[in-house]
Design a protein around this motif. Sequence first.
Motif, PDB file in Angstrom:
ATOM      1  N   ASP A   2      -6.476   0.600   7.558  1.00  0.00           N
ATOM      2  CA  ASP A   2      -6.303   1.960   7.046  1.00  0.00           C
ATOM      3  C   ASP A   2      -5.762   1.915   5.623  1.00  0.00           C
ATOM      4  OD1 ASP A   2      -5.896   4.590   6.539  1.00  0.00           O
ATOM      5  OD2 ASP A   2      -4.611   4.985   8.263  1.00  0.00           O
ATOM      6  N   SER A   3      -6.661   2.031   4.658  1.00  0.00           N
ATOM      7  CA  SER A   3      -6.254   1.961   3.254  1.00  0.00           C
ATOM      8  C   SER A   3      -5.694   3.278   2.749  1.00  0.00           C
ATOM      9  CB  SER A   3      -7.445   1.537   2.381  1.00  0.00           C
ATOM     10  OG  SER A   3      -8.508   2.471   2.520  1.00  0.00           O
ATOM     11  N   SER A   4      -5.660   4.315   3.625  1.00  0.00           N
ATOM     12  CA  SER A   4      -5.124   5.607   3.185  1.00  0.00           C
ATOM     13  C   SER A   4      -3.604   5.589   3.106  1.00  0.00           C
ATOM     14  CB  SER A   4      -5.582   6.720   4.133  1.00  0.00           C
ATOM     15  OG  SER A   4      -5.008   6.557   5.421  1.00  0.00           O
ATOM     16  N   ALA A   5      -2.967   4.659   3.790  1.00  0.00           N
ATOM     17  CA  ALA A   5      -1.508   4.549   3.722  1.00  0.00           C
ATOM     18  C   ALA A   5      -1.107   4.033   2.343  1.00  0.00           C
ATOM     19  CB  ALA A   5      -0.999   3.595   4.795  1.00  0.00           C
ATOM     20  N   PRO A   6      -0.011   4.545   1.773  1.00  0.00           N
ATOM     21  CA  PRO A   6       0.445   4.042   0.471  1.00  0.00           C
ATOM     22  C   PRO A   6       0.649   2.529   0.519  1.00  0.00           C
ATOM     23  CG  PRO A   6       1.674   6.003   1.107  1.00  0.00           C
ATOM     24  CD  PRO A   6       0.877   5.595   2.308  1.00  0.00           C
ATOM     25  N   LEU A   7       0.333   1.852  -0.577  1.00  0.00           N
ATOM     26  CA  LEU A   7       0.503   0.404  -0.629  1.00  0.00           C
ATOM     27  C   LEU A   7       1.945   0.023  -0.328  1.00  0.00           C
ATOM     28  CD1 LEU A   7      -0.538  -2.426  -1.164  1.00  0.00           C
ATOM     29  CD2 LEU A   7      -0.285  -1.998  -3.631  1.00  0.00           C
ATOM     30  N   GLU A   8       2.901   0.821  -0.835  1.00  0.00           N
ATOM     31  CA  GLU A   8       4.309   0.530  -0.573  1.00  0.00           C
ATOM     32  C   GLU A   8       4.613   0.524   0.922  1.00  0.00           C
ATOM     33  OE1 GLU A   8       4.275   1.942  -4.808  1.00  0.00           O
ATOM     34  OE2 GLU A   8       3.218   2.424  -2.948  1.00  0.00           O
ATOM     35  N   ALA A   9       4.023   1.454   1.666  1.00  0.00           N
ATOM     36  CA  ALA A   9       4.253   1.517   3.112  1.00  0.00           C
ATOM     37  C   ALA A   9       3.698   0.278   3.798  1.00  0.00           C
ATOM     38  CB  ALA A   9       3.609   2.777   3.691  1.00  0.00           C
ATOM     39  N   ARG A  10       2.542  -0.198   3.346  1.00  0.00           N
ATOM     40  CA  ARG A  10       1.936  -1.396   3.934  1.00  0.00           C
ATOM     41  C   ARG A  10       2.766  -2.637   3.599  1.00  0.00           C
ATOM     42  NH1 ARG A  10      -3.671  -1.135   1.407  1.00  0.00           N
ATOM     43  NH2 ARG A  10      -2.971   0.713   0.280  1.00  0.00           N
ATOM     44  N   ILE A  11       3.340  -2.657   2.401  1.00  0.00           N
ATOM     45  CA  ILE A  11       4.204  -3.776   2.006  1.00  0.00           C
ATOM     46  C   ILE A  11       5.454  -3.815   2.881  1.00  0.00           C
ATOM     47  CG2 ILE A  11       5.756  -4.566   0.162  1.00  0.00           C
ATOM     48  CD1 ILE A  11       3.614  -3.687  -1.858  1.00  0.00           C
ATOM     49  N   VAL A  12       6.110  -2.666   3.040  1.00  0.00           N
ATOM     50  CA  VAL A  12       7.325  -2.604   3.866  1.00  0.00           C
ATOM     51  C   VAL A  12       7.024  -3.017   5.299  1.00  0.00           C
ATOM     52  CG1 VAL A  12       9.098  -1.089   4.825  1.00  0.00           C
ATOM     53  CG2 VAL A  12       8.447  -0.857   2.423  1.00  0.00           C
ATOM     54  N   ALA A  13       5.873  -2.600   5.837  1.00  0.00           N
ATOM     55  CA  ALA A  13       5.506  -2.942   7.219  1.00  0.00           C
ATOM     56  C   ALA A  13       5.403  -4.455   7.403  1.00  0.00           C
ATOM     57  CB  ALA A  13       4.188  -2.266   7.594  1.00  0.00           C
TER      58      ALA A  13
END
Length: 205
Positions: free
Chosen positions: A142-153
Amino acid sequence: GLWVVPLFVAPIFIARQAFASYLTLRAAQEATLSTLVLTLEAKDQYTAGHVERVARFCEYMGEEFGFRPTRIERLRYSALMHDIGKLIVPNHILNKPGKLTAAEYERMRKHDFVSVELLRRIDFLAPVVPSLDVDHATSGSDSSAPLEARIVAVADAFDAMTSTRAYRRALTQEVAFAELREKAGAQFDEQCVEALVSAIERRGE
Protein backbone atom coordinates in the motif's frame (compact mmCIF):
# COMPACT_ATOMS: atom_id res chain seq x y z
CA GLY A 1 26.41 59.78 9.11
CA LEU A 2 25.41 58.39 12.50
CA TRP A 3 21.74 58.24 11.48
CA VAL A 4 22.64 55.24 9.32
CA VAL A 5 23.87 53.18 12.31
CA PRO A 6 20.38 52.24 13.61
CA LEU A 7 19.51 50.91 10.14
CA PHE A 8 22.28 48.34 10.54
CA VAL A 9 21.97 47.67 14.25
CA ALA A 10 18.19 47.22 14.45
CA PRO A 11 17.97 44.19 12.10
CA ILE A 12 20.89 42.52 13.89
CA PHE A 13 19.24 43.08 17.27
CA ILE A 14 15.89 41.77 16.01
CA ALA A 15 17.54 38.71 14.46
CA ARG A 16 19.41 38.01 17.71
CA GLN A 17 16.20 38.21 19.74
CA ALA A 18 14.36 36.02 17.25
CA PHE A 19 17.11 33.39 17.37
CA ALA A 20 17.09 33.43 21.18
CA SER A 21 13.31 32.92 21.13
CA TYR A 22 13.75 30.06 18.66
CA LEU A 23 16.29 28.34 20.91
CA THR A 24 13.98 28.75 23.90
CA LEU A 25 11.08 27.24 21.94
CA ARG A 26 13.20 24.30 20.77
CA ALA A 27 14.33 23.62 24.33
CA ALA A 28 10.70 23.62 25.48
CA GLN A 29 9.74 21.23 22.68
CA GLU A 30 12.54 18.82 23.54
CA ALA A 31 11.56 18.99 27.22
CA THR A 32 7.97 18.11 26.28
CA LEU A 33 9.14 15.12 24.22
CA SER A 34 11.43 13.91 27.01
CA THR A 35 8.65 14.16 29.59
CA LEU A 36 6.22 12.17 27.43
CA VAL A 37 8.84 9.49 26.70
CA LEU A 38 9.84 9.17 30.36
CA THR A 39 6.17 8.89 31.36
CA LEU A 40 5.67 6.05 28.88
CA GLU A 41 8.83 4.22 29.97
CA ALA A 42 7.91 4.55 33.65
CA LYS A 43 4.67 2.70 32.88
CA ASP A 44 6.25 -0.33 31.22
CA GLN A 45 9.79 -1.62 31.82
CA TYR A 46 9.78 -3.48 28.50
CA THR A 47 9.45 -0.22 26.57
CA ALA A 48 12.51 1.35 28.21
CA GLY A 49 14.73 2.64 25.42
CA HIS A 50 12.35 1.35 22.74
CA VAL A 51 11.19 4.65 21.26
CA GLU A 52 14.70 6.13 21.29
CA ARG A 53 15.99 3.11 19.34
CA VAL A 54 13.07 3.30 16.92
CA ALA A 55 13.83 7.01 16.43
CA ARG A 56 17.48 6.22 15.71
CA PHE A 57 16.58 3.55 13.15
CA CYS A 58 14.13 5.99 11.53
CA GLU A 59 16.84 8.62 11.26
CA TYR A 60 19.08 6.05 9.57
CA MET A 61 16.37 5.30 7.01
CA GLY A 62 15.63 8.99 6.50
CA GLU A 63 19.28 9.52 5.64
CA GLU A 64 19.17 6.56 3.25
CA PHE A 65 16.22 8.17 1.48
CA GLY A 66 17.99 11.54 1.34
CA PHE A 67 15.56 13.39 3.61
CA ARG A 68 16.37 16.99 4.49
CA PRO A 69 17.15 17.80 8.15
CA THR A 70 13.68 19.25 8.84
CA ARG A 71 11.99 16.13 7.47
CA ILE A 72 14.28 13.87 9.51
CA GLU A 73 13.40 15.90 12.59
CA ARG A 74 9.66 15.37 12.00
CA LEU A 75 10.37 11.68 11.41
CA ARG A 76 12.19 11.53 14.75
CA TYR A 77 9.21 13.14 16.50
CA SER A 78 6.91 10.54 14.90
CA ALA A 79 9.09 7.69 16.14
CA LEU A 80 9.34 9.06 19.67
CA MET A 81 5.56 9.50 19.91
CA HIS A 82 4.30 6.43 18.02
CA ASP A 83 3.51 4.49 21.23
CA ILE A 84 2.36 7.35 23.46
CA GLY A 85 -1.24 6.07 23.37
CA LYS A 86 -0.13 3.01 25.38
CA LEU A 87 -0.44 5.21 28.45
CA ILE A 88 -4.14 4.25 28.50
CA VAL A 89 -3.49 0.50 28.18
CA PRO A 90 -3.51 -1.38 31.53
CA ASN A 91 -0.18 -2.94 32.50
CA HIS A 92 -1.64 -6.43 32.82
CA ILE A 93 -2.42 -6.28 29.09
CA LEU A 94 0.87 -4.67 28.05
CA ASN A 95 2.92 -7.28 29.93
CA LYS A 96 0.70 -10.33 29.48
CA PRO A 97 2.98 -13.33 28.83
CA GLY A 98 0.31 -15.29 26.93
CA LYS A 99 -1.86 -14.53 23.90
CA LEU A 100 -4.25 -11.60 24.20
CA THR A 101 -7.99 -12.23 24.13
CA ALA A 102 -10.06 -10.52 21.43
CA ALA A 103 -11.22 -7.89 23.94
CA GLU A 104 -7.66 -7.27 25.19
CA TYR A 105 -6.37 -6.97 21.63
CA GLU A 106 -9.07 -4.43 20.80
CA ARG A 107 -8.17 -2.46 23.94
CA MET A 108 -4.52 -2.50 22.88
CA ARG A 109 -5.36 -1.25 19.39
CA LYS A 110 -7.11 1.81 20.81
CA HIS A 111 -3.73 3.24 21.72
CA ASP A 112 -3.18 4.24 18.06
CA PHE A 113 -6.30 6.43 18.14
CA VAL A 114 -5.25 7.97 21.46
CA SER A 115 -1.78 8.74 20.08
CA VAL A 116 -3.31 10.62 17.16
CA GLU A 117 -5.79 12.56 19.30
CA LEU A 118 -3.10 13.55 21.81
CA LEU A 119 -0.61 14.76 19.21
CA ARG A 120 -3.27 16.77 17.39
CA ARG A 121 -3.59 18.88 20.53
CA ILE A 122 0.14 19.72 20.70
CA ASP A 123 0.94 22.36 18.07
CA PHE A 124 4.50 21.36 17.19
CA LEU A 125 3.61 17.63 17.07
CA ALA A 126 0.39 17.95 15.05
CA PRO A 127 2.26 17.78 11.69
CA VAL A 128 3.53 14.26 12.48
CA VAL A 129 0.03 12.76 12.87
CA PRO A 130 -0.07 11.38 9.27
CA SER A 131 3.11 9.43 10.07
CA LEU A 132 1.16 7.39 12.64
CA ASP A 133 -1.06 5.78 9.98
CA VAL A 134 -0.14 2.30 11.22
CA ASP A 135 -2.94 0.36 9.50
CA HIS A 136 -1.81 1.40 6.03
CA ALA A 137 1.90 1.37 6.88
CA THR A 138 1.84 -2.35 7.71
CA SER A 139 0.40 -3.21 4.30
CA GLY A 140 3.65 -3.41 2.38
CA SER A 141 2.04 -3.08 -1.00
CA ASP A 142 0.00 0.00 0.00
CA SER A 143 1.94 2.99 -1.30
CA SER A 144 -0.84 5.37 -0.21
CA ALA A 145 0.52 5.41 3.34
CA PRO A 146 3.00 8.25 4.00
CA LEU A 147 6.62 7.13 3.61
CA GLU A 148 7.27 8.26 7.19
CA ALA A 149 4.56 5.89 8.46
CA ARG A 150 6.09 2.98 6.54
CA ILE A 151 9.53 3.84 7.94
CA VAL A 152 8.26 3.93 11.54
CA ALA A 153 6.45 0.59 11.02
CA VAL A 154 9.68 -1.14 9.92
CA ALA A 155 11.82 0.42 12.66
CA ASP A 156 9.22 -0.45 15.30
CA ALA A 157 8.98 -4.07 14.14
CA PHE A 158 12.76 -4.48 14.01
CA ASP A 159 13.27 -3.19 17.53
CA ALA A 160 10.40 -5.33 18.83
CA MET A 161 11.97 -8.42 17.25
CA THR A 162 15.42 -7.72 18.69
CA SER A 163 14.19 -6.84 22.20
CA THR A 164 13.15 -9.20 24.99
CA ARG A 165 9.47 -8.86 25.82
CA ALA A 166 7.16 -10.42 28.39
CA TYR A 167 5.96 -13.01 25.88
CA ARG A 168 9.29 -13.97 24.21
CA ARG A 169 13.04 -13.50 24.13
CA ALA A 170 14.84 -11.28 21.63
CA LEU A 171 15.68 -12.57 18.15
CA THR A 172 19.18 -12.15 16.75
CA GLN A 173 19.75 -9.31 14.33
CA GLU A 174 20.26 -11.73 11.43
CA VAL A 175 16.98 -13.51 12.14
CA ALA A 176 15.17 -10.17 12.43
CA PHE A 177 16.57 -9.05 9.05
CA ALA A 178 15.38 -12.32 7.50
CA GLU A 179 11.91 -11.87 9.04
CA LEU A 180 11.62 -8.34 7.68
CA ARG A 181 12.73 -9.39 4.21
CA GLU A 182 10.35 -12.35 4.22
CA LYS A 183 7.41 -10.03 4.98
CA ALA A 184 8.60 -7.20 2.69
CA GLY A 185 5.99 -6.33 0.10
CA ALA A 186 3.21 -7.91 2.17
CA GLN A 187 3.45 -6.53 5.70
CA PHE A 188 6.32 -4.07 5.33
CA ASP A 189 7.51 -1.67 2.65
CA GLU A 190 10.34 -3.34 0.75
CA GLN A 191 12.37 -0.17 0.22
CA CYS A 192 12.18 0.70 3.91
CA VAL A 193 13.33 -2.79 4.90
CA GLU A 194 16.35 -2.61 2.60
CA ALA A 195 17.14 0.94 3.76
CA LEU A 196 17.23 -0.19 7.40
CA VAL A 197 19.33 -3.29 6.71
CA SER A 198 21.81 -1.32 4.58
CA ALA A 199 22.12 1.49 7.12
CA ILE A 200 22.77 -0.85 10.06
CA GLU A 201 25.20 -3.09 8.17
CA ARG A 202 27.17 -0.11 6.85
CA ARG A 203 27.54 1.23 10.39
CA GLY A 204 28.63 -2.19 11.65
CA GLU A 205 26.07 -2.13 14.45
